[in-house]
Design a protein around this motif. Structure first.
Motif, PDB file in Angstrom:
ATOM      1  N   LYS A  15       0.807  -1.223   0.000  1.00 29.25           N
ATOM      2  CA  LYS A  15       0.000   0.000   0.000  1.00 29.25           C
ATOM      3  C   LYS A  15       0.841   1.275   0.000  1.00 29.25           C
ATOM      4  N   ARG A  16       2.146   1.141   0.141  1.00 24.65           N
ATOM      5  CA  ARG A  16       3.001   2.331   0.154  1.00 24.65           C
ATOM      6  C   ARG A  16       2.918   3.059  -1.185  1.00 24.65           C
ATOM      7  N   ALA A  17       2.963   4.380  -1.136  1.00 25.52           N
ATOM      8  CA  ALA A  17       2.895   5.186  -2.363  1.00 25.52           C
ATOM      9  C   ALA A  17       3.871   6.354  -2.281  1.00 25.52           C
ATOM     10  N   THR A  18       4.523   6.621  -3.380  1.00 26.12           N
ATOM     11  CA  THR A  18       5.339   7.830  -3.515  1.00 26.12           C
ATOM     12  C   THR A  18       4.602   8.754  -4.469  1.00 26.12           C
ATOM     13  N   ILE A  19       4.195   9.917  -3.968  1.00 23.13           N
ATOM     14  CA  ILE A  19       3.427  10.866  -4.778  1.00 23.13           C
ATOM     15  C   ILE A  19       4.385  11.778  -5.528  1.00 23.13           C
ATOM     16  N   VAL A  20       4.225  11.802  -6.842  1.00 22.89           N
ATOM     17  CA  VAL A  20       5.011  12.714  -7.680  1.00 22.89           C
ATOM     18  C   VAL A  20       4.068  13.796  -8.190  1.00 22.89           C
ATOM     19  N   PRO A  21       4.237  15.049  -7.750  1.00 24.91           N
ATOM     20  CA  PRO A  21       3.339  16.123  -8.206  1.00 24.91           C
ATOM     21  C   PRO A  21       3.652  16.510  -9.654  1.00 24.91           C
ATOM     22  N   VAL A  22       2.658  16.405 -10.527  1.00 23.96           N
ATOM     23  CA  VAL A  22       2.817  16.761 -11.940  1.00 23.96           C
ATOM     24  C   VAL A  22       2.060  18.056 -12.192  1.00 23.96           C
ATOM     25  N   PRO A  23       2.725  19.116 -12.695  1.00 23.64           N
ATOM     26  CA  PRO A  23       2.031  20.389 -12.925  1.00 23.64           C
ATOM     27  C   PRO A  23       0.901  20.243 -13.935  1.00 23.64           C
ATOM     28  N   LYS A  24      -0.259  20.838 -13.629  1.00 26.35           N
ATOM     29  CA  LYS A  24      -1.401  20.801 -14.544  1.00 26.35           C
ATOM     30  C   LYS A  24      -1.261  21.855 -15.634  1.00 26.35           C
ATOM     31  N   LYS A  25      -0.480  22.895 -15.369  1.00 27.64           N
ATOM     32  CA  LYS A  25      -0.309  23.984 -16.333  1.00 27.64           C
ATOM     33  C   LYS A  25       1.161  24.386 -16.385  1.00 27.64           C
ATOM     34  N   ALA A  26       1.514  25.177 -17.397  1.00 28.59           N
ATOM     35  CA  ALA A  26       2.917  25.546 -17.605  1.00 28.59           C
ATOM     36  C   ALA A  26       3.469  26.361 -16.432  1.00 28.59           C
ATOM     37  N   LYS A  27       2.671  27.309 -15.937  1.00 23.47           N
ATOM     38  CA  LYS A  27       3.126  28.166 -14.836  1.00 23.47           C
ATOM     39  C   LYS A  27       2.339  27.823 -13.583  1.00 23.47           C
ATOM     40  N   VAL A  28       3.010  27.273 -12.588  1.00 22.37           N
ATOM     41  CA  VAL A  28       2.372  26.881 -11.327  1.00 22.37           C
ATOM     42  C   VAL A  28       2.355  28.071 -10.375  1.00 22.37           C
ATOM     43  N   THR A  29       1.162  28.409  -9.887  1.00 15.89           N
ATOM     44  CA  THR A  29       1.034  29.549  -8.967  1.00 15.89           C
ATOM     45  C   THR A  29       0.563  29.131  -7.580  1.00 15.89           C
ATOM     46  N   GLU A  30      -0.032  27.918  -7.476  1.00 21.89           N
ATOM     47  CA  GLU A  30      -0.521  27.443  -6.187  1.00 21.89           C
ATOM     48  C   GLU A  30      -0.417  25.929  -6.131  1.00 21.89           C
ATOM     49  N   LEU A  31      -0.568  25.381  -4.925  1.00 18.64           N
ATOM     50  CA  LEU A  31      -0.429  23.932  -4.756  1.00 18.64           C
ATOM     51  C   LEU A  31      -1.476  23.162  -5.556  1.00 18.64           C
ATOM     52  N   ASN A  32      -2.650  23.766  -5.757  1.00 19.44           N
ATOM     53  CA  ASN A  32      -3.718  23.088  -6.482  1.00 19.44           C
ATOM     54  C   ASN A  32      -3.409  22.932  -7.971  1.00 19.44           C
TER      55      ASN A  32
END
Length: 516
Positions: free
Chosen positions: A112-129
């Motif tokens: 059940k272990r998971a490593t989360i890799v955050p992938v940007p949804k848009k070219a310029k990231v301005t917030e965590l969302n």
């Protein structure tokens, strides 16, 4: 046995000399992705008899041999190519492990272990969302999930929400778009009518699934209570970390949500939302995974049923812990009446939903005029950018066959995406712009390429035949056979406007009748 598996899954936190902000970011993201977590103690599982589901070594061996060796390894570090190459040797051992897990309704923590890799949804990231959390999980567990998923899908009732088009055989985005457009165009063919389309956006939909509520819904669908407990254990007590570059956050235990990256997560989400259906006959709720669209058919300016539907959807979301993102939820109104009228806005949670003239629905740009200039312009622009790559490859001396393969994969796939749903109502100007791209590619490759009109006709005919063979397809009822003396012929749908006449289903029926 569990201890042996646990020993190979230990991993160390990596560090590198970077700024303090970068070091803190993984922990910030880890807490942000788990913001819907409301407890740290997993729900208790009621005692049930042993799960009757079990797998054979042949099942496990076949699944291991189908593993994509290019997929990234999970936290245990075991790559897919090892499972694929050693499937014969490992199948017996893991068959015992999988069956023991099912019989005990328990999933080992190392799976059940998971490593989360955050992938940007848009070219310029301005917030965590602006990050999409993609979970890297054990390849072994993914194989296990695939076996369980196949079993669950095989026992689900055929009547399960026909307007959920994701993760089901013979369903695609083409079908979801085509039936949305047909529903709207058929209604607009009548007098004094218009259509309101509400495109719902959820905040971290997969992460908000409440396992205890999901299990209750699974039991109502006829799943074995012991298997439901296995699913409950699979979704709770999940250790996760977030990795950004060489930095890894401190571990966090999650008991809510289904990680994006797990094989079972999409299916579990669609089952969790299977009871989200329209309450009124004049409305439809069309879903493709978490992309949800409310289509309201309005007659004589009476919006009572539509507004009640939107209110009921808000109540359903609250009861099921789904968070509506009102700022990203949009509404489009399609009204072809000559006399323009002001349409009062829709409110969700006290906030006005923004009205738009165009919306990208499942990859296709739909406008409130139901014309396709916006979509074709976007498609042509994207395809022309890839023509540059095609020219470069020709300069490098690639063979005509390789150039044609490149065109089919990277350019034609863009030009013909969901083509059955929109090409029929394209203007002559739009079609010429699309075909110019094909002609340019033909000059570069030096070989004959199929015209888009031919591709459209072929795909319409092929899709229509698949729908006819599928009695559970929501569009199956539109293909009504004529009398036995006219075998192979289908009843034409009456259409008062060219928009409806040129839509997919009417075109498909004409093709079937002409091929007879």
């Amino acid at each position: 046995m569990w201890q042996g598996l646990q020993s190979i899954t230990d991993y160390k936190k990596k560090t590198s000399p970077v700024a303090d902000h970068d070091v803190l970011l993984p922990d910030k993201l880890n807490n942000f992705f788990a913001r819907f977590e409301d407890n740290t103690v997993p729900p208790t599982r009621p005692a049930t008899k042993t799960c009757g589901l079990s797998f054979t070594a042949a099942n496990v061996r076949k699944t291991f041999k189908c593993v994509n060796p290019r997929k990234a390894a999970g936290p245990d570090g075991i790559p897919g190519r090892v499972l694929r190459a050693c499937a014969d040797q490992l199948a017996g051992v893991f068959t015992d492990i999988f069956n023991q897990s099912l019989s005990q309704s328990a999933v080992p923590t190392c799976f059940k272990r998971a490593t989360i890799v955050p992938v940007p949804k848009k070219a310029k990231v301005t917030e965590l969302n602006d990050y999409r959390p993609v979970a890297l999980t054990s390849v072994i567990m993914k194989c296990f999930e695939r076996l369980v998923k196949d079993h669950i899908t095989s026992i689900l009732p055929d009547t399960l929400d026909p307007l959920q088009f994701a993760y089901r055989p013979n369903r695609s985005t083409d079908d979801a778009i085509a039936i949305t457009l047909h529903t709207a165009l058929t209604h607009l063919d009548k007098r004094n009518t218009y259509v309101r389309m509400l495109f719902i956006d959820y905040s971290s939909a997969f992460n908000t699934i409440v396992p205890s509520k999901l299990v209750i819904k699974l039991e109502t669908l006829g799943l074995d209570p012991a298997l439901c407990n296995w699913v409950l254990d699979f979704l709770t007590g999940r250790p996760q970390v977030v990795r950004v570059g060489n930095n890894i956050s401190t571990p966090l235990i999650l008991n809510t949500g289904a990680p994006q990256g797990c094989v079972l997560s999409p299916l579990l989400y669609s089952l969790f939302t299977h009871d989200c259906v329209a309450k009124h006959a004049s409305n439809s709720i069309i879903k493709f995974a978490d992309d949800t669209t409310v289509v309201g058919l309005i007659t004589n300016n009476d919006e009572t049923a539509y507004r009640e539907e939107v209110r009921a959807l808000g109540v359903w979301c609250q009861e099921n812990n789904l968070s509506l993102n009102v700022n990203k939820t949009k509404e489009m109104i399609v009204d072809f009446r000559k006399q323009e009228r002001e349409h009062p806005p829709i409110h969700i949670e006290g906030t006005v939903v923004e009205k738009v003239e165009s919306f990208k629905f499942l990859g296709v740009h739909i406008t409130d005029k139901l014309n396709w200039s916006t979509h074709t312009d976007s498609v042509v622009k994207k395809a022309q950018q890839r023509l540059f790559n095609l020219r470069r490859l020709k300069k490098f001396g690639l063979s005509p066959k390789s150039l044609t393969n490149f065109y089919r994969c990277t350019i034609e796939s863009i030009l013909s995406g969901c083509i059955t749903a929109w090409y029929g109502n394209c203007s002559a100007h739009n079609r010429k712009a699309l075909q110019r791209v094909v002609r340019t590619a033909q000059r570069i490759t030096g070989g004959k390429l199929p015209a888009l009109q031919d591709t459209y006709t072929t795909r319409c005919h092929r899709k229509a035949k698949k729908i006819i063979k599928d009695n559970n397809h929501p569009s199956h009822c539109l293909f009504t056979p004529l009398s036995s003396r006219r075998r192979g012929q289908y009843r034409c749908i009456k259409a008062g406007t060219e928009r409806l006449k040129n839509s997919f289903y009417l075109k498909a029926i004409r093709l079937l009748n002409s091929h007879h």
